[in-house]
Design a protein around this motif. Structure first.
Motif, PDB file in Angstrom:
ATOM      1  N   GLU A   1       0.817  -1.218   0.000  1.00  0.00           N
ATOM      2  CA  GLU A   1       0.000   0.000   0.000  1.00  0.00           C
ATOM      3  C   GLU A   1       0.849   1.267   0.000  1.00  0.00           C
ATOM      4  O   GLU A   1       0.464   2.294   0.554  1.00  0.00           O
ATOM      5  CB  GLU A   1      -0.987  -0.008   1.167  1.00  0.00           C
ATOM      6  CG  GLU A   1      -1.973  -1.169   1.093  1.00  0.00           C
ATOM      7  CD  GLU A   1      -3.016  -1.128   2.203  1.00  0.00           C
ATOM      8  OE1 GLU A   1      -2.890  -0.290   3.127  1.00  0.00           O
ATOM      9  OE2 GLU A   1      -3.953  -1.937   2.149  1.00  0.00           O
ATOM     10  N   SER A   2       2.012   1.179  -0.643  1.00  0.00           N
ATOM     11  CA  SER A   2       2.831   2.356  -0.881  1.00  0.00           C
ATOM     12  C   SER A   2       2.641   2.808  -2.331  1.00  0.00           C
ATOM     13  O   SER A   2       2.281   2.016  -3.199  1.00  0.00           O
ATOM     14  CB  SER A   2       4.314   2.045  -0.647  1.00  0.00           C
ATOM     15  OG  SER A   2       4.565   1.732   0.700  1.00  0.00           O
ATOM     16  N   ILE A   3       2.901   4.080  -2.571  1.00  0.00           N
ATOM     17  CA  ILE A   3       3.010   4.606  -3.925  1.00  0.00           C
ATOM     18  C   ILE A   3       4.476   4.437  -4.323  1.00  0.00           C
ATOM     19  O   ILE A   3       5.376   4.585  -3.497  1.00  0.00           O
ATOM     20  CB  ILE A   3       2.583   6.083  -3.964  1.00  0.00           C
ATOM     21  CG1 ILE A   3       1.122   6.232  -3.502  1.00  0.00           C
ATOM     22  CG2 ILE A   3       2.759   6.669  -5.362  1.00  0.00           C
ATOM     23  CD1 ILE A   3       0.715   7.663  -3.199  1.00  0.00           C
ATOM     24  N   VAL A   4       4.741   4.126  -5.579  1.00  0.00           N
ATOM     25  CA  VAL A   4       6.111   3.785  -5.970  1.00  0.00           C
ATOM     26  C   VAL A   4       6.464   4.435  -7.304  1.00  0.00           C
ATOM     27  O   VAL A   4       5.634   4.486  -8.215  1.00  0.00           O
ATOM     28  CB  VAL A   4       6.288   2.243  -6.008  1.00  0.00           C
ATOM     29  CG1 VAL A   4       5.297   1.598  -6.947  1.00  0.00           C
ATOM     30  CG2 VAL A   4       7.708   1.849  -6.371  1.00  0.00           C
ATOM     31  N   ILE A   5       7.700   4.961  -7.411  1.00  0.00           N
ATOM     32  CA  ILE A   5       8.107   5.698  -8.615  1.00  0.00           C
ATOM     33  C   ILE A   5       9.489   5.225  -9.101  1.00  0.00           C
ATOM     34  O   ILE A   5      10.485   5.923  -8.949  1.00  0.00           O
ATOM     35  CB  ILE A   5       8.121   7.222  -8.369  1.00  0.00           C
ATOM     36  CG1 ILE A   5       8.842   7.565  -7.045  1.00  0.00           C
ATOM     37  CG2 ILE A   5       6.714   7.785  -8.372  1.00  0.00           C
ATOM     38  CD1 ILE A   5       9.096   9.059  -6.865  1.00  0.00           C
ATOM     39  N   PRO A   6       9.559   4.033  -9.708  1.00  0.00           N
ATOM     40  CA  PRO A   6      10.841   3.584 -10.259  1.00  0.00           C
ATOM     41  C   PRO A   6      11.303   4.480 -11.401  1.00  0.00           C
ATOM     42  O   PRO A   6      10.495   5.106 -12.086  1.00  0.00           O
ATOM     43  CB  PRO A   6      10.525   2.170 -10.762  1.00  0.00           C
ATOM     44  CG  PRO A   6       9.057   2.200 -11.059  1.00  0.00           C
ATOM     45  CD  PRO A   6       8.465   3.101 -10.003  1.00  0.00           C
ATOM     46  N   LYS A   7      12.630   4.524 -11.591  1.00  0.00           N
ATOM     47  CA  LYS A   7      13.224   5.342 -12.637  1.00  0.00           C
ATOM     48  C   LYS A   7      14.063   4.484 -13.562  1.00  0.00           C
ATOM     49  O   LYS A   7      14.751   3.562 -13.114  1.00  0.00           O
ATOM     50  CB  LYS A   7      14.112   6.417 -12.006  1.00  0.00           C
ATOM     51  CG  LYS A   7      14.827   7.301 -13.024  1.00  0.00           C
ATOM     52  CD  LYS A   7      16.192   7.717 -12.526  1.00  0.00           C
ATOM     53  CE  LYS A   7      17.250   6.680 -12.815  1.00  0.00           C
ATOM     54  NZ  LYS A   7      18.619   7.103 -12.489  1.00  0.00           N
TER      55      LYS A   7
END
Length: 274
Positions: A223-229
Motif C-alpha cells: 500500500e505504498s506509492i512507488v516511482i521507479p526510474k
C-alpha cells in the motif's frame, strides 16, 4: 493501472515514473516512452534540472492533461514563504503547465527552520487552486508532527527512501495513522544488491518475473506509492508490467524479513544542503 485516493479525495496512480538524475535532454524521450507504455504519473523536481524535458514530453504526448498526474518539488535553497511562491511559478513555466497535481517540499532542512513557512506558502497555492495536492519528501516523524501542529492542510503523502532493505515501518505507521501515504523513492535500491538477493530471485523465478518486478509489486501490495526510474526503454516497460501477478502472503512475509534498516541516502535531519 491502480489508483489510490489521497486524503483530499484526489486520485493518484499508485505506480509512477521518476526522473531523478535524468539529464534534461534524456528526460524528454524517457518520459515519452513512459507515457507510451502506460504511466500517467510523472515525478520531477526543480533540482533535477529536467522540468523542461518533462514538459516537452507532456506537450507532445497528445494525452489529455486531466489524465496525467504531475509532481514537482521546491528545493532547499528556495524555501521560505515568498521564495516558495516564486519557485513554484518558475517550475510551472519550465513545465509549460497551468497547474501541477502535487507539489512537495524536497527536504525539511531543519537547520534552517523554514519548512513550516514553506508549507504555508504551499497551502496558499493549494487554496488558490494552483496545485491539486501538497505534501513532503524525506520528513521524519518529528517534522511531520510539527506540520500537523502548526499548519492547516494535512500532507497527502511523504516521499521517502524505501526498499526491502529499508522498509520504514515506524514512519509508515505514523503516516497511516494520519491518513498520509508513503511514496517510495529509490524503490529498487538504485539497482544495488537487493536485486541480487537470493530470496528476491527465488520469488521472481516462481512467478516468471524479474527481481525488479517483484520488488515493485511488493511496494504496491504494501500500500505504498512507488516511482521507479529508468531511461532504458525495455526497463521502463518491465517496471510497468506488474499488474498481472500477485505475491502470496508467504512471499510478502519473506520480503518483510529482508529489512536491514539500510539507508543509502542522507538522513533527513542531517541533510541541509542548499
Amino acid at each position: 493501472m491502480q489508483y489510490v485516493t489521497l486524503n483530499n479525495g484526489l486520485e493518484m496512480p499508485q505506480l509512477g515514473f521518476g526522473v531523478w538524475q535524468v539529464p534534461d535532454e534524456e528526460a524528454e524521450p524517457a518520459v515519452a516512452k513512459a507515457l507510451e507504455t502506460g504511466y500517467r504519473a510523472i515525478d520531477t523536481a526543480k533540482v533535477y534540472e529536467n522540468e523542461h524535458g518533462v514538459g516537452r514530453a507532456i506537450a507532445k504526448s497528445g494525452i489529455a492533461r486531466d489524465e496525467l498526474f504531475i509532481t514537482t518539488k521546491v528545493w532547499n535553497s528556495d524555501q521560505g514563504y515568498d521564495e516558495t511562491l516564486k519557485a513554484f511559478d518558475a517550475s510551472l513555466e519550465r513545465l509549460g503547465l497551468e497547474y501541477v497535481d502535487l507539489y512537495l517540499i524536497h527536504w525539511p532542512t531543519p537547520e534552517f527552520d523554514d519548512y513550516v513557512e514553506t508549507y504555508k506558502a504551499m497551502e496558499k497555492l493549494y487554496n488558490d487552486g494552483r496545485v491539486k495536492a501538497i505534501g513532503v519528501c524525506n520528513f521524519n516523524i518529528e517534522h511531520l508532527q510539527r506540520l500537523l501542529d502548526e499548519c492547516d492542510v494535512v500532507p497527502v503523502l511523504n516521499q521517502v527512501e524505501c526498499h526491502p532493505y529499508f522498509q520504514q515501518h515506524e514512519l509508515k505507521k505514523f503516516c497511516q495513522d494520519h491518513n498520509i501515504y508513503l511514496e517510495a523513492w529509490s524503490p529498487l535500491m538504485n539497482g544495488k544488491e537487493v536485486l541480487e538477493n537470493d530470496t528476491v530471485r527465488a520469488i521472481a523465478e516462481k512467478h516468471g518475473k524479474t527481481s525488479a518486478q517483484v520488488i515493485i509489486r511488493w511496494h504496491l501490495q504494501s500500500e505504498s506509492i512507488v516511482i521507479p526510474k529508468s531511461v532504458t526503454p525495455s526497463r521502463i516497460e518491465e517496471n510497468f508490467d506488474v499488474f498481472d501477478f500477485e505475491l502470496s502472503d508467504d512471499d510478502m512475509d519473506k520480503l518483510a524479513g529482508l529489512d536491514r534498516g539500510q539507508r543509502n541516502g542522507p538522513e533527513p535531519s542531517e541533510m541541509n544542503k542548499r
